[in-house]
Design a protein around this motif. Sequence first.
Motif, short mmCIF file in Angstrom:
data_model
loop_
_atom_site.label_atom_id
_atom_site.label_comp_id
_atom_site.label_asym_id
_atom_site.label_seq_id
_atom_site.Cartn_x
_atom_site.Cartn_y
_atom_site.Cartn_z
N CYS A 1 0.73 -1.24 -0.17
CA CYS A 1 -0.05 0.06 -0.23
C CYS A 1 0.90 1.38 -0.10
O CYS A 1 2.23 1.15 0.22
N LEU A 2 0.28 2.43 -0.27
CA LEU A 2 0.92 3.89 -0.36
C LEU A 2 1.68 4.11 0.99
O LEU A 2 2.81 4.66 0.97
N THR A 3 1.13 3.72 1.96
CA THR A 3 1.55 4.24 3.35
C THR A 3 2.75 3.26 3.67
O THR A 3 3.63 3.81 4.02
N CYS A 4 2.87 2.08 3.55
CA CYS A 4 4.12 0.98 3.67
C CYS A 4 5.10 1.39 2.60
O CYS A 4 6.31 1.16 3.01
N MET A 5 4.74 1.56 1.35
CA MET A 5 5.65 2.05 0.35
C MET A 5 6.52 3.21 0.67
O MET A 5 7.49 3.27 0.82
N ALA A 6 5.66 4.37 1.35
CA ALA A 6 6.33 5.47 1.68
C ALA A 6 7.35 5.18 2.70
O ALA A 6 8.39 5.78 2.99
N ALA A 7 6.85 4.43 3.81
CA ALA A 7 7.72 4.15 5.10
C ALA A 7 8.94 3.27 4.62
O ALA A 7 10.15 3.63 5.21
N LEU B 1 10.43 3.34 1.69
CA LEU B 1 11.28 4.17 0.83
C LEU B 1 11.98 5.45 1.68
O LEU B 1 12.52 6.24 1.03
N GLU B 2 11.31 5.61 2.84
CA GLU B 2 11.55 6.66 3.47
C GLU B 2 11.50 7.99 2.89
O GLU B 2 12.03 8.96 2.95
N THR B 3 10.00 8.01 2.50
CA THR B 3 9.51 9.27 1.74
C THR B 3 8.01 9.43 2.22
O THR B 3 7.86 9.10 3.32
N THR B 4 7.34 10.30 1.43
CA THR B 4 5.96 10.64 1.89
C THR B 4 4.94 10.11 1.06
O THR B 4 5.54 9.98 -0.14
N GLU B 5 3.73 9.91 1.33
CA GLU B 5 2.99 9.39 0.52
C GLU B 5 2.38 10.50 -0.44
O GLU B 5 2.18 10.25 -1.67
N GLU B 6 2.69 11.85 -0.22
CA GLU B 6 2.50 12.92 -1.09
C GLU B 6 3.37 12.58 -2.30
O GLU B 6 3.14 13.02 -3.52
N TYR B 7 4.70 12.66 -1.93
CA TYR B 7 5.75 12.40 -3.01
C TYR B 7 5.40 11.43 -3.99
O TYR B 7 5.57 11.32 -5.00
N LEU B 8 4.99 10.14 -3.27
CA LEU B 8 4.73 8.92 -3.95
C LEU B 8 3.40 9.12 -5.05
O LEU B 8 3.50 8.73 -6.34
N THR B 9 2.44 9.91 -4.40
CA THR B 9 1.20 10.35 -5.30
C THR B 9 1.66 11.21 -6.27
O THR B 9 1.25 11.05 -7.68
N GLU B 10 2.64 12.07 -6.28
CA GLU B 10 3.15 12.92 -7.40
C GLU B 10 3.84 12.08 -8.32
O GLU B 10 3.61 12.27 -9.63
N ARG B 11 4.77 10.99 -8.16
CA ARG B 11 5.43 10.19 -9.01
C ARG B 11 4.26 9.63 -9.69
O ARG B 11 4.51 9.36 -10.78
N ILE B 12 3.13 9.08 -8.96
CA ILE B 12 2.26 8.26 -9.70
C ILE B 12 1.50 9.21 -10.88
O ILE B 12 1.60 8.77 -12.06
N GLU B 13 1.18 10.53 -10.57
CA GLU B 13 0.69 11.36 -11.55
C GLU B 13 1.74 11.64 -12.58
O GLU B 13 1.27 11.72 -13.86
N ASP B 14 2.95 11.68 -12.45
CA ASP B 14 3.99 11.85 -13.51
C ASP B 14 4.04 10.64 -14.37
O ASP B 14 4.13 10.67 -15.45
N PHE B 15 4.07 9.54 -13.82
CA PHE B 15 3.93 8.10 -14.68
C PHE B 15 2.85 8.28 -15.51
O PHE B 15 2.74 7.70 -16.55
N LYS B 16 1.70 8.66 -15.13
CA LYS B 16 0.46 8.66 -15.81
C LYS B 16 0.72 9.59 -17.01
O LYS B 16 0.27 9.24 -18.24
#
Length: 69
Positions: A38-44, A46-61
């Motif tokens: 899940c996004l929460t566990c992935m952020a933890a 990778l030692e980053t934030t869920e917001e950063y990962l959400t931004e990357r998802i939008e970039d990939f899209k």
Amino acid sequence: MSSGKQVGCCFCSKEKLSKDEIGLSKKLIHRQTERMVCLTCMAAYLETTEEYLTERIEDFKRHGCALFR
């Protein structure tokens, strides 16, 4: 067409992952992985934030990544 199979996080008790969470697991871990995160566990992990990962998802899209269609 969906098979109706629900995919859960392999680290926590979240039972149903979104298509974006599944796509991110495949993008960042391995396309053939069967252990989704899940996004929460992935952020933890990778030692980053869920917001950063959400931004990357939008970039990939925006760049047309097939995992996020």
